[in-house]
Design a protein around this motif. Structure first.
Motif, PDB file in Angstrom:
ATOM      1  N   GLU A   1      -6.189  -2.464   0.504  1.00 56.45           N
ATOM      2  CA  GLU A   1      -7.534  -2.635   1.059  1.00 56.45           C
ATOM      3  C   GLU A   1      -8.463  -3.288   0.038  1.00 56.45           C
ATOM      4  O   GLU A   1      -9.392  -4.021   0.404  1.00 56.45           O
ATOM      5  CB  GLU A   1      -8.099  -1.273   1.484  1.00 56.45           C
ATOM      6  CG  GLU A   1      -7.394  -0.654   2.694  1.00 56.45           C
ATOM      7  CD  GLU A   1      -7.611  -1.469   3.951  1.00 56.45           C
ATOM      8  OE1 GLU A   1      -8.742  -1.938   4.170  1.00 56.45           O
ATOM      9  OE2 GLU A   1      -6.642  -1.644   4.724  1.00 56.45           O
ATOM     10  N   ARG A   2      -8.204  -3.044  -1.260  1.00 59.26           N
ATOM     11  CA  ARG A   2      -9.021  -3.660  -2.304  1.00 59.26           C
ATOM     12  C   ARG A   2      -8.609  -5.108  -2.554  1.00 59.26           C
ATOM     13  O   ARG A   2      -9.254  -5.829  -3.314  1.00 59.26           O
ATOM     14  CB  ARG A   2      -8.894  -2.888  -3.624  1.00 59.26           C
ATOM     15  CG  ARG A   2      -9.456  -1.487  -3.605  1.00 59.26           C
ATOM     16  CD  ARG A   2      -9.601  -0.965  -5.032  1.00 59.26           C
ATOM     17  NE  ARG A   2      -8.343  -1.059  -5.778  1.00 59.26           N
ATOM     18  CZ  ARG A   2      -7.436  -0.096  -5.858  1.00 59.26           C
ATOM     19  NH1 ARG A   2      -7.647   1.052  -5.193  1.00 59.26           N
ATOM     20  NH2 ARG A   2      -6.333  -0.250  -6.566  1.00 59.26           N
ATOM     21  N   GLY A   3      -7.508  -5.507  -1.981  1.00 54.07           N
ATOM     22  CA  GLY A   3      -7.022  -6.857  -2.197  1.00 54.07           C
ATOM     23  C   GLY A   3      -6.087  -6.987  -3.374  1.00 54.07           C
ATOM     24  O   GLY A   3      -5.749  -8.103  -3.787  1.00 54.07           O
ATOM     25  N   ASP A   4      -5.651  -5.848  -3.939  1.00 52.23           N
ATOM     26  CA  ASP A   4      -4.734  -5.857  -5.081  1.00 52.23           C
ATOM     27  C   ASP A   4      -3.307  -5.728  -4.566  1.00 52.23           C
ATOM     28  O   ASP A   4      -2.713  -4.644  -4.540  1.00 52.23           O
ATOM     29  CB  ASP A   4      -5.085  -4.704  -6.035  1.00 52.23           C
ATOM     30  CG  ASP A   4      -4.372  -4.826  -7.379  1.00 52.23           C
ATOM     31  OD1 ASP A   4      -3.364  -5.562  -7.454  1.00 52.23           O
ATOM     32  OD2 ASP A   4      -4.813  -4.173  -8.336  1.00 52.23           O
ATOM     33  N   GLY A   5      -2.742  -6.857  -4.161  1.00 50.67           N
ATOM     34  CA  GLY A   5      -1.420  -6.833  -3.569  1.00 50.67           C
ATOM     35  C   GLY A   5      -0.336  -6.422  -4.537  1.00 50.67           C
ATOM     36  O   GLY A   5       0.635  -5.751  -4.157  1.00 50.67           O
ATOM     37  N   ALA A   6      -0.475  -6.808  -5.812  1.00 46.24           N
ATOM     38  CA  ALA A   6       0.543  -6.480  -6.806  1.00 46.24           C
ATOM     39  C   ALA A   6       0.650  -4.965  -6.997  1.00 46.24           C
ATOM     40  O   ALA A   6       1.742  -4.385  -7.029  1.00 46.24           O
ATOM     41  CB  ALA A   6       0.226  -7.159  -8.134  1.00 46.24           C
ATOM     42  N   GLU A   7      -0.504  -4.303  -7.159  1.00 44.60           N
ATOM     43  CA  GLU A   7      -0.480  -2.850  -7.342  1.00 44.60           C
ATOM     44  C   GLU A   7       0.004  -2.156  -6.073  1.00 44.60           C
ATOM     45  O   GLU A   7       0.733  -1.165  -6.140  1.00 44.60           O
ATOM     46  CB  GLU A   7      -1.876  -2.329  -7.707  1.00 44.60           C
ATOM     47  CG  GLU A   7      -1.888  -0.830  -7.973  1.00 44.60           C
ATOM     48  CD  GLU A   7      -3.260  -0.313  -8.350  1.00 44.60           C
ATOM     49  OE1 GLU A   7      -3.384   0.898  -8.599  1.00 44.60           O
ATOM     50  OE2 GLU A   7      -4.213  -1.126  -8.390  1.00 44.60           O
ATOM     51  N   ALA A   8      -0.389  -2.692  -4.929  1.00 47.95           N
ATOM     52  CA  ALA A   8       0.039  -2.102  -3.662  1.00 47.95           C
ATOM     53  C   ALA A   8       1.558  -2.142  -3.555  1.00 47.95           C
ATOM     54  O   ALA A   8       2.201  -1.158  -3.143  1.00 47.95           O
ATOM     55  CB  ALA A   8      -0.599  -2.837  -2.500  1.00 47.95           C
ATOM     56  N   LYS A   9       2.149  -3.274  -3.931  1.00 44.88           N
ATOM     57  CA  LYS A   9       3.607  -3.400  -3.858  1.00 44.88           C
ATOM     58  C   LYS A   9       4.284  -2.461  -4.840  1.00 44.88           C
ATOM     59  O   LYS A   9       5.290  -1.817  -4.518  1.00 44.88           O
ATOM     60  CB  LYS A   9       4.016  -4.836  -4.146  1.00 44.88           C
ATOM     61  CG  LYS A   9       5.507  -5.072  -4.036  1.00 44.88           C
ATOM     62  CD  LYS A   9       5.867  -6.530  -4.256  1.00 44.88           C
ATOM     63  CE  LYS A   9       7.372  -6.730  -4.128  1.00 44.88           C
ATOM     64  NZ  LYS A   9       7.744  -8.161  -4.342  1.00 44.88           N
TER      65      LYS A   9
ATOM     66  N   ARG B   1      -2.112   5.566  -2.133  1.00 42.34           N
ATOM     67  CA  ARG B   1      -2.721   4.710  -3.142  1.00 42.34           C
ATOM     68  C   ARG B   1      -2.353   3.239  -2.926  1.00 42.34           C
ATOM     69  O   ARG B   1      -3.144   2.336  -3.211  1.00 42.34           O
ATOM     70  CB  ARG B   1      -2.313   5.173  -4.538  1.00 42.34           C
ATOM     71  CG  ARG B   1      -3.001   6.482  -4.966  1.00 42.34           C
ATOM     72  CD  ARG B   1      -2.629   6.884  -6.379  1.00 42.34           C
ATOM     73  NE  ARG B   1      -1.245   7.345  -6.446  1.00 42.34           N
ATOM     74  CZ  ARG B   1      -0.432   7.103  -7.466  1.00 42.34           C
ATOM     75  NH1 ARG B   1      -0.846   6.363  -8.487  1.00 42.34           N
ATOM     76  NH2 ARG B   1       0.792   7.575  -7.475  1.00 42.34           N
ATOM     77  N   ALA B   2      -1.142   3.019  -2.417  1.00 34.12           N
ATOM     78  CA  ALA B   2      -0.751   1.642  -2.109  1.00 34.12           C
ATOM     79  C   ALA B   2      -1.644   1.063  -1.016  1.00 34.12           C
ATOM     80  O   ALA B   2      -2.048  -0.110  -1.078  1.00 34.12           O
ATOM     81  CB  ALA B   2       0.714   1.606  -1.674  1.00 34.12           C
ATOM     82  N   HIS B   3      -1.941   1.887  -0.030  1.00 34.95           N
ATOM     83  CA  HIS B   3      -2.827   1.428   1.053  1.00 34.95           C
ATOM     84  C   HIS B   3      -4.219   1.128   0.518  1.00 34.95           C
ATOM     85  O   HIS B   3      -4.834   0.111   0.900  1.00 34.95           O
ATOM     86  CB  HIS B   3      -2.912   2.512   2.135  1.00 34.95           C
ATOM     87  CG  HIS B   3      -3.805   2.154   3.272  1.00 34.95           C
ATOM     88  ND1 HIS B   3      -3.488   1.205   4.216  1.00 34.95           N
ATOM     89  CD2 HIS B   3      -5.052   2.617   3.606  1.00 34.95           C
ATOM     90  CE1 HIS B   3      -4.473   1.087   5.085  1.00 34.95           C
ATOM     91  NE2 HIS B   3      -5.438   1.929   4.738  1.00 34.95           N
TER      92      HIS B   3
END
Length: 232
Positions: A51-59, A45-47
């Motif tokens: 890919e969606r450009g949501d760096g905060a959620e990815a982190k 899900r982080a990946h």
């Protein structure tokens, strides 16, 4: 890592374990598998978030995945230590023997290196390493034996497979690995013919069909180990 040695299911013990012992080992490995699944989900899900450009959620998801990975490692460590104590308890193996049943390959490698160095410090001349025959693993391939042999080569120690293919003899002094002969059998007793005990044909057949005890114990463990390694 603290010295471990665990089992995966009934086949990881070198003796007939109690139901409580089996349940505890299975509980720890199952908890580790569950944490591994959560870790993988978080990283996937982080990946996707990245890919969606949501760096905060990815982190955030990546950090959560790392926490699950740490929990997985801890449960596996506990399981490894638990099976080690069970299989290598006083009276179950001799002082010159170590049983690696129930260990993941990486766990077995760490345990063996520590044991070899300790044995050498104590002046021991050799070590018998129980790795199992791999009869119940996928394609009957031994997983622990190749790693044990690799460890010996890296440490400059010679080794040899014993008559029981599930055991390896290691010379801890750096010389040739010459397996000592088995103790001589007692002389023929009264009623034996030609130095050989008399058996009925049916008894001989039953004895030949009797599988190795360690093979029986290993079967359940290897099936679960295969499942776990796919996740881990």
């Amino acid at each position: 890592m603290a010295i471990p040695l665990t089992r995966l299911g009934g086949g990881a013990f070198n003796h007939s374990p109690s139901n409580d012992a089996e349940a505890e080992y299975d509980r720890l490995r199952d908890l580790a598998r569950a944490e591994a699944a959560k870790r993988n989900s978080c990283f996937d899900r982080a990946h996707q978030a990245y890919e969606r450009g949501d760096g905060a959620e990815a982190k955030e998801l990546s950090n959560e995945g790392k926490r699950h990975a740490a929990k997985m490692d801890e449960y596996n460590r506990q399981a490894s230590e638990y099976i080690f104590r069970e299989n290598n308890a006083t009276g179950r193996v001799t002082d010159d023997t170590i049983d690696l049943h129930g260990q993941f390959v990486e766990e077995a490698e760490d345990i063996l290196e520590r044991r070899i160095r300790h044995a050498q410090q104590q002046g021991q001349t050799h070590l018998h390493v129980i790795v199992g025959k791999g009869n119940h693993s996928t394609d009957h391939v031994q997983k622990l034996k190749p790693r044990v042999e690799q460890v010996c080569r890296e440490l400059g120690l010679q080794y040899a497979t014993e008559d029981n293919a599930g055991r390896i003899y290691v010379n801890l002094q750096g010389g040739e690995a010459v397996i000592p002969p088995l103790p001589q059998q007692p002389p023929a007793q009264h009623g034996e013919h030609g130095g050989r005990p008399q058996h009925h044909p049916q008894q001989q057949e039953q004895e030949q069909e009797q599988p190795d005890a360690l093979e029986q114990l290993l079967s359940k463990f290897v099936r679960k180990l295969g499942d776990c390694c796919v996740v881990m």
